[in-house]
Design a protein around this motif. Structure first.
Motif, short mmCIF file in Angstrom:
data_model
loop_
_atom_site.label_atom_id
_atom_site.label_comp_id
_atom_site.label_asym_id
_atom_site.label_seq_id
_atom_site.Cartn_x
_atom_site.Cartn_y
_atom_site.Cartn_z
N SER A 162 20.64 -38.62 3.54
CA SER A 162 20.16 -37.25 3.58
C SER A 162 19.88 -36.74 2.17
O SER A 162 18.89 -36.05 1.93
N LEU A 163 20.76 -37.08 1.23
CA LEU A 163 20.56 -36.63 -0.15
C LEU A 163 19.26 -37.16 -0.72
O LEU A 163 18.45 -36.42 -1.27
N VAL A 164 19.04 -38.47 -0.59
CA VAL A 164 17.84 -39.07 -1.15
C VAL A 164 16.60 -38.53 -0.46
O VAL A 164 15.58 -38.26 -1.10
N ASP B 163 9.47 -31.27 -4.52
CA ASP B 163 8.46 -31.48 -5.57
C ASP B 163 8.99 -31.10 -6.95
O ASP B 163 8.63 -31.72 -7.95
N ASP B 164 9.85 -30.06 -7.01
CA ASP B 164 10.39 -29.66 -8.31
C ASP B 164 11.25 -30.77 -8.92
O ASP B 164 11.19 -31.03 -10.12
N VAL B 165 12.06 -31.41 -8.06
CA VAL B 165 12.91 -32.50 -8.55
C VAL B 165 12.07 -33.65 -9.06
O VAL B 165 12.29 -34.19 -10.15
N MET B 166 11.06 -34.06 -8.27
CA MET B 166 10.29 -35.22 -8.66
C MET B 166 9.44 -34.94 -9.90
O MET B 166 9.26 -35.80 -10.75
N ALA B 167 8.91 -33.73 -10.02
CA ALA B 167 8.15 -33.38 -11.23
C ALA B 167 9.06 -33.37 -12.45
O ALA B 167 8.70 -33.88 -13.52
N ALA B 168 10.25 -32.80 -12.30
CA ALA B 168 11.20 -32.78 -13.41
C ALA B 168 11.68 -34.18 -13.75
O ALA B 168 11.88 -34.50 -14.92
N GLN C 184 14.47 -50.42 -10.43
CA GLN C 184 15.29 -51.19 -9.50
C GLN C 184 15.03 -50.76 -8.06
O GLN C 184 14.96 -51.60 -7.14
N VAL C 185 14.88 -49.45 -7.84
CA VAL C 185 14.55 -48.95 -6.50
C VAL C 185 13.22 -49.54 -6.06
O VAL C 185 13.06 -50.00 -4.92
N ARG C 186 12.25 -49.53 -6.96
CA ARG C 186 10.95 -50.18 -6.68
C ARG C 186 11.14 -51.62 -6.23
O ARG C 186 10.56 -52.06 -5.23
N ASP C 187 12.00 -52.34 -6.94
CA ASP C 187 12.23 -53.75 -6.63
C ASP C 187 12.86 -53.93 -5.25
O ASP C 187 12.59 -54.92 -4.57
N CYS C 188 13.73 -52.99 -4.84
CA CYS C 188 14.33 -53.09 -3.51
C CYS C 188 13.26 -53.10 -2.43
O CYS C 188 13.29 -53.92 -1.50
N TYR C 189 12.29 -52.19 -2.54
CA TYR C 189 11.24 -52.10 -1.52
C TYR C 189 10.29 -53.29 -1.61
O TYR C 189 9.93 -53.89 -0.59
N PRO D 297 8.15 -45.91 -2.21
CA PRO D 297 7.62 -44.55 -2.17
C PRO D 297 6.91 -44.22 -3.49
O PRO D 297 7.22 -44.79 -4.54
N GLU D 298 6.00 -43.29 -3.45
CA GLU D 298 5.17 -42.95 -4.62
C GLU D 298 5.96 -42.74 -5.89
O GLU D 298 5.59 -43.25 -6.95
N PRO D 299 7.09 -41.98 -5.88
CA PRO D 299 7.80 -41.74 -7.15
C PRO D 299 8.34 -43.00 -7.81
O PRO D 299 8.69 -42.98 -8.99
N PHE D 300 8.43 -44.11 -7.05
CA PHE D 300 9.00 -45.34 -7.59
C PHE D 300 7.95 -46.39 -7.90
O PHE D 300 8.29 -47.54 -8.16
N ARG D 301 6.69 -46.02 -7.89
CA ARG D 301 5.64 -46.98 -8.23
C ARG D 301 5.45 -46.98 -9.75
O ARG D 301 4.44 -46.52 -10.30
#
Length: 306
Positions: A124-126, A133-138, A238-243, A251-255
């Motif tokens: 749920s947190l992730v 959007d504010d979190v990902m932009a920051a 590392q998250v990118r590597d998991c997927y 997901p886009e933020p991890f590309r």
């Protein structure tokens, strides 16, 4: 499945069932299917089928805990990296002693990260983090050493809202209140025969697995803030590597491009169906969107506790 929940055998027509009869690439394709199956069970049912080092939710939580640290907090939690690298590039005392056989440029320096969310469900947190959007932009600002500030107020404020912290405690997010503990430095290297070795650092007295393990090569950061930014970016890689290791797009933020899991970089070097995602200068031909289920990123179903 057998009575203990382990895969006993499976049926498929794409590759030989006997690993010895598959090509190296064929084994990797089968391994990707296995990783995705474990992820899907975790995502759908909440069972702990994912090994902690390859759980994208846990690693994301660690990155979110590291990213907003002030310079002072980063020095507290990550300062032994700086000391070790200053020893390699200057005359500082080493943070850890390593065997003479190790060349500094060949060793991987590691540290385990423990995050505390007061029983907050990681899925749920992730999901909330990715949907804000504010979190990902920051976050994009925080992991960029050319623009990052030691304390990104927008990032901390958004995290405070998502995690249910009192607004008065927002500065504490930058001081590391999302971090429960970190280990000492581990040193990982391979010898002339290709055998891997690890010299383990001290572990905190916590009776559960870490959320993530930092795995970086030595470099010469200009400041503790640059080191923190690079580590946060490294965890997101590392998250990118998991997927990618499951054969689906992150997901886009991890590309992102750059070094993530040490083992994933080896795969990217040796399998021609992978691009060089670990190379910051690489040109990427595919993120595997065509193989990604529509609801692959719906993390709210997984109720694994921190």
């Amino acid at each position: 499945m057998d009575e203990e929940g382990r895969v006993k055998y499976h049926e498929q027509e794409g590759y030989p069932d006997d690993p010895a009869e598959r090509t190296i690439a064929g084994n990797e394709h089968v391994n990707r299917a296995r990783r995705f199956a474990k992820y899907w069970v975790y995502r759908e049912r909440g069972y702990e089928t994912l090994e902690w080092r390859h759980n994208p939710n846990r690693i994301t939580a660690a990155a979110m805990a590291i990213a907003p640290l002030t310079a002072e907090a980063a020095a507290e939690y990550l300062g032994d990296f700086t000391q070790q690298f200053d020893h390699i590039h200057g005359d500082a005392e080493p943070a850890v002693s390593v065997p003479d056989e190790i060349q500094p440029a060949d060793a991987v320096y590691q540290k385990d990260i423990y995050v505390g969310f007061e029983d907050q469900a990681l899925g749920s947190l992730v999901g909330d983090l990715l949907g804000n959007d504010d979190v990902m932009a920051a976050l994009g600002r925080v992991i960029d050493p050319t623009t990052a500030r030691p304390d990104d107020a927008a990032f901390s404020a958004a995290l405070a809202e998502i995690t249910g912290k009192d607004p008065a405690d927002v500065p504490n997010l930058s001081d590391g209140c999302l971090l429960e503990a970190v280990s000492g430095l581990h040193v990982h290297w391979d010898d002339a025969a290709g055998q891997y070795h690890t010299q383990w650092g001290e572990q905190p007295e916590i009776e559960r697995d870490p959320h993530a393990r930092i795995e970086i090569f030595e470099f010469d950061p200009d400041s503790i803030v640059e080191l923190k930014c690079q580590i946060a970016r490294h965890l997101l890689c590392q998250v990118r590597d998991c997927y990618l290791g499951m054969g689906i797009a992150p997901p886009e933020p991890f590309r992102l491009l750059g070094a993530g899991h040490h083992g994933a970089g080896t795969r990217y070097e040796h399998y021609d169906f992978y691009d060089r995602y670990h190379d910051p200068t690489a040109e990427i031909s595919t993120w595997y969107e065509e193989y990604t289920p529509e609801n692959a990123y719906d993390t709210s179903l997984a109720e694994i506790k921190s």
